[in-house]
Motif scaffolding. Sequence first.
Motif, PDB file in Angstrom:
ATOM      1  N   VAL A 233       0.835  -1.204   0.000  1.00  0.00           N
ATOM      2  CA  VAL A 233       0.000   0.000   0.000  1.00  0.00           C
ATOM      3  C   VAL A 233       0.868   1.252   0.000  1.00  0.00           C
ATOM      4  CG1 VAL A 233      -1.679   1.320   1.347  1.00  0.00           C
ATOM      5  CG2 VAL A 233      -1.942  -1.153   1.130  1.00  0.00           C
ATOM      6  N   VAL A 234       1.963   1.199   0.775  1.00  0.00           N
ATOM      7  CA  VAL A 234       2.828   2.376   0.896  1.00  0.00           C
ATOM      8  C   VAL A 234       3.764   2.522  -0.303  1.00  0.00           C
ATOM      9  CG1 VAL A 234       4.619   3.470   2.298  1.00  0.00           C
ATOM     10  CG2 VAL A 234       2.726   2.270   3.415  1.00  0.00           C
ATOM     11  N   GLY A 235       4.428   1.424  -0.668  1.00  0.00           N
ATOM     12  CA  GLY A 235       5.468   1.511  -1.691  1.00  0.00           C
ATOM     13  C   GLY A 235       5.133   0.882  -3.013  1.00  0.00           C
ATOM     14  N   GLY A 236       3.961   0.283  -3.145  1.00  0.00           N
ATOM     15  CA  GLY A 236       3.584  -0.325  -4.397  1.00  0.00           C
ATOM     16  C   GLY A 236       3.824  -1.828  -4.418  1.00  0.00           C
ATOM     17  N   PRO A 237       3.392  -2.486  -5.493  1.00  0.00           N
ATOM     18  CA  PRO A 237       3.523  -3.956  -5.589  1.00  0.00           C
ATOM     19  C   PRO A 237       4.956  -4.449  -5.484  1.00  0.00           C
ATOM     20  CG  PRO A 237       2.053  -3.114  -7.289  1.00  0.00           C
ATOM     21  CD  PRO A 237       2.689  -1.924  -6.643  1.00  0.00           C
ATOM     22  N   ARG A 238       5.924  -3.683  -6.017  1.00  0.00           N
ATOM     23  CA  ARG A 238       7.316  -4.119  -5.973  1.00  0.00           C
ATOM     24  C   ARG A 238       7.820  -4.201  -4.537  1.00  0.00           C
ATOM     25  NH1 ARG A 238      10.788  -7.419  -8.140  1.00  0.00           N
ATOM     26  NH2 ARG A 238      12.957  -6.739  -7.911  1.00  0.00           N
ATOM     27  N   ALA A 239       7.446  -3.244  -3.722  1.00  0.00           N
ATOM     28  CA  ALA A 239       7.840  -3.263  -2.312  1.00  0.00           C
ATOM     29  C   ALA A 239       7.239  -4.468  -1.602  1.00  0.00           C
ATOM     30  CB  ALA A 239       7.404  -1.970  -1.628  1.00  0.00           C
ATOM     31  N   GLY A 240       5.990  -4.794  -1.935  1.00  0.00           N
ATOM     32  CA  GLY A 240       5.366  -5.971  -1.339  1.00  0.00           C
ATOM     33  C   GLY A 240       6.070  -7.249  -1.750  1.00  0.00           C
ATOM     34  N   ALA A 241       6.470  -7.349  -3.029  1.00  0.00           N
ATOM     35  CA  ALA A 241       7.162  -8.551  -3.504  1.00  0.00           C
ATOM     36  C   ALA A 241       8.522  -8.707  -2.838  1.00  0.00           C
ATOM     37  CB  ALA A 241       7.318  -8.489  -5.023  1.00  0.00           C
ATOM     38  N   ILE A 242       9.246  -7.602  -2.661  1.00  0.00           N
ATOM     39  CA  ILE A 242      10.546  -7.660  -1.990  1.00  0.00           C
ATOM     40  C   ILE A 242      10.372  -8.097  -0.537  1.00  0.00           C
ATOM     41  CG2 ILE A 242      12.470  -6.245  -1.165  1.00  0.00           C
ATOM     42  CD1 ILE A 242      12.211  -4.604  -3.718  1.00  0.00           C
ATOM     43  N   THR A 243       9.342  -7.608   0.111  1.00  0.00           N
ATOM     44  CA  THR A 243       9.077  -7.989   1.506  1.00  0.00           C
ATOM     45  C   THR A 243       8.797  -9.479   1.619  1.00  0.00           C
ATOM     46  OG1 THR A 243       8.147  -5.790   1.942  1.00  0.00           O
ATOM     47  CG2 THR A 243       7.622  -7.541   3.517  1.00  0.00           C
ATOM     48  N   VAL A 244       7.990 -10.002   0.704  1.00  0.00           N
ATOM     49  CA  VAL A 244       7.693 -11.433   0.717  1.00  0.00           C
ATOM     50  C   VAL A 244       8.974 -12.243   0.526  1.00  0.00           C
ATOM     51  CG1 VAL A 244       6.540 -13.296  -0.531  1.00  0.00           C
ATOM     52  CG2 VAL A 244       5.311 -11.186  -0.035  1.00  0.00           C
ATOM     53  N   ALA A 245       9.829 -11.809  -0.406  1.00  0.00           N
ATOM     54  CA  ALA A 245      11.076 -12.533  -0.662  1.00  0.00           C
ATOM     55  C   ALA A 245      11.982 -12.520   0.562  1.00  0.00           C
ATOM     56  CB  ALA A 245      11.786 -11.932  -1.868  1.00  0.00           C
ATOM     57  N   LEU A 246      12.142 -11.370   1.204  1.00  0.00           N
ATOM     58  CA  LEU A 246      13.032 -11.262   2.356  1.00  0.00           C
ATOM     59  C   LEU A 246      12.518 -12.072   3.545  1.00  0.00           C
ATOM     60  CD1 LEU A 246      13.956  -7.461   2.246  1.00  0.00           C
ATOM     61  CD2 LEU A 246      15.479  -9.388   1.817  1.00  0.00           C
ATOM     62  N   LEU A 247      11.269 -11.832   3.920  1.00  0.00           N
ATOM     63  CA  LEU A 247      10.721 -12.513   5.089  1.00  0.00           C
ATOM     64  C   LEU A 247      10.537 -14.007   4.821  1.00  0.00           C
ATOM     65  CD1 LEU A 247       8.107  -9.868   6.315  1.00  0.00           C
ATOM     66  CD2 LEU A 247      10.424 -10.280   7.162  1.00  0.00           C
ATOM     67  N   GLY A 248      10.109 -14.343   3.598  1.00  0.00           N
ATOM     68  CA  GLY A 248       9.948 -15.757   3.260  1.00  0.00           C
ATOM     69  C   GLY A 248      11.268 -16.498   3.301  1.00  0.00           C
ATOM     70  N   SER A 249      12.330 -15.862   2.837  1.00  0.00           N
ATOM     71  CA  SER A 249      13.647 -16.497   2.866  1.00  0.00           C
ATOM     72  C   SER A 249      14.127 -16.686   4.300  1.00  0.00           C
ATOM     73  CB  SER A 249      14.655 -15.653   2.082  1.00  0.00           C
ATOM     74  OG  SER A 249      14.291 -15.587   0.719  1.00  0.00           O
ATOM     75  N   LEU A 250      13.838 -15.736   5.173  1.00  0.00           N
ATOM     76  CA  LEU A 250      14.210 -15.866   6.582  1.00  0.00           C
ATOM     77  C   LEU A 250      13.497 -17.051   7.230  1.00  0.00           C
ATOM     78  CD1 LEU A 250      14.271 -12.140   7.775  1.00  0.00           C
ATOM     79  CD2 LEU A 250      16.206 -13.724   7.740  1.00  0.00           C
ATOM     80  N   VAL A 251      12.202 -17.177   6.964  1.00  0.00           N
ATOM     81  CA  VAL A 251      11.444 -18.301   7.521  1.00  0.00           C
ATOM     82  C   VAL A 251      11.960 -19.619   6.957  1.00  0.00           C
ATOM     83  CG1 VAL A 251       9.159 -19.365   7.684  1.00  0.00           C
ATOM     84  CG2 VAL A 251       9.395 -16.896   7.938  1.00  0.00           C
ATOM     85  N   ALA A 252      12.228 -19.661   5.656  1.00  0.00           N
ATOM     86  CA  ALA A 252      12.736 -20.891   5.039  1.00  0.00           C
ATOM     87  C   ALA A 252      14.102 -21.271   5.610  1.00  0.00           C
ATOM     88  CB  ALA A 252      12.825 -20.716   3.524  1.00  0.00           C
ATOM     89  N   ALA A 253      14.969 -20.289   5.842  1.00  0.00           N
ATOM     90  CA  ALA A 253      16.288 -20.571   6.415  1.00  0.00           C
ATOM     91  C   ALA A 253      16.152 -21.112   7.839  1.00  0.00           C
ATOM     92  CB  ALA A 253      17.141 -19.311   6.404  1.00  0.00           C
ATOM     93  N   ALA A 254      15.254 -20.527   8.612  1.00  0.00           N
ATOM     94  CA  ALA A 254      15.029 -21.013   9.981  1.00  0.00           C
ATOM     95  C   ALA A 254      14.496 -22.445   9.970  1.00  0.00           C
ATOM     96  CB  ALA A 254      14.060 -20.083  10.713  1.00  0.00           C
ATOM     97  N   PHE A 255      13.605 -22.737   9.030  1.00  0.00           N
ATOM     98  CA  PHE A 255      13.065 -24.087   8.923  1.00  0.00           C
ATOM     99  C   PHE A 255      14.157 -25.087   8.549  1.00  0.00           C
ATOM    100  CE2 PHE A 255      11.241 -27.403   6.120  1.00  0.00           C
ATOM    101  CZ  PHE A 255      10.446 -28.051   7.056  1.00  0.00           C
TER     102      PHE A 255
END
Length: 278
Positions: A233-255
């Motif tokens: 909402v704040v930064g547009g779809p690209r910002a949302g996609a980057i957030t998903v990639a960063l946080l998703g990768s962190l969760v996957a690494a922890a798993f």
Amino acid sequence: MSVNLPPAGPSAPRTRFDANAAWKSAAGVIRANRQILLVMAGLFFLLPQLAVDFILPEPAPGLEGEAAGEAVLAIYASWWPLILLGFVAQGAGLLAIIALIAGRGRPSVRESIAAGLKALPTMIAAQLVVGAGVGLGMLLILLPFAAIGGEAMTGLALIPALALAMWIYARTMLIAPIVAAGGVRNPFEAILASWRTTNGNASRLLLFFVLLLLATTVIYLVATSVPAALLAVVGGPRAGAITVALLGSLVAAAFSLLTAAVLTAAWRQLAPPPQALP
């Protein structure tokens, strides 16, 4: 630098998988050695996943149905070396972490990475053999049903076929600690060793890892969807996609880190005396 292991418990091998004990052992190892393990998880799990997420192109917007699926397949067909390299790096990291926390002689980080790389060809070969076996077994179940009743019967046959695949996976899930910490270098011996070690415990192991995967999936969805929606909402779809990639990768690494620790704990519980740690 070596890791601090929790007490290994009684020398007699356990014949029944204790999920609670495995969880406590895995959490204890990670907590006691979090600095080393977090660095290794970042190097082998987080960075390769981020590289794949950020380098791989996205399908063209507006595609739906078969067109979207074909676009994804085309991307994978063009970028498969990068995807394969990411999987290899994560596999080497899994083996290196197992060797670090369970290898004989309390190995250093450098020795653990070397042990993981040495065990990687065996691990890959064993998984290819297991995958071929699973595929053949599923075909033997599906083909007779497809010949008799077409698509309807084939769909029904998926239930026993998937059950067979999950059972084989449960019986061979300890290959990683067997090759990394047990030192087995023959892929067929590694498969047979896992088969013997998991005898009588396949259902408990499978249930435990399914629950772990479900919990991780829920955490992934919660950790990525809400922040991604806000940033989109704040930064547009690209910002949302980057957030998903960063946080998703962190969760996957922890798993992946937790999986390595839990697999090691299960192996230590169930391995026969010649493989069990003192």
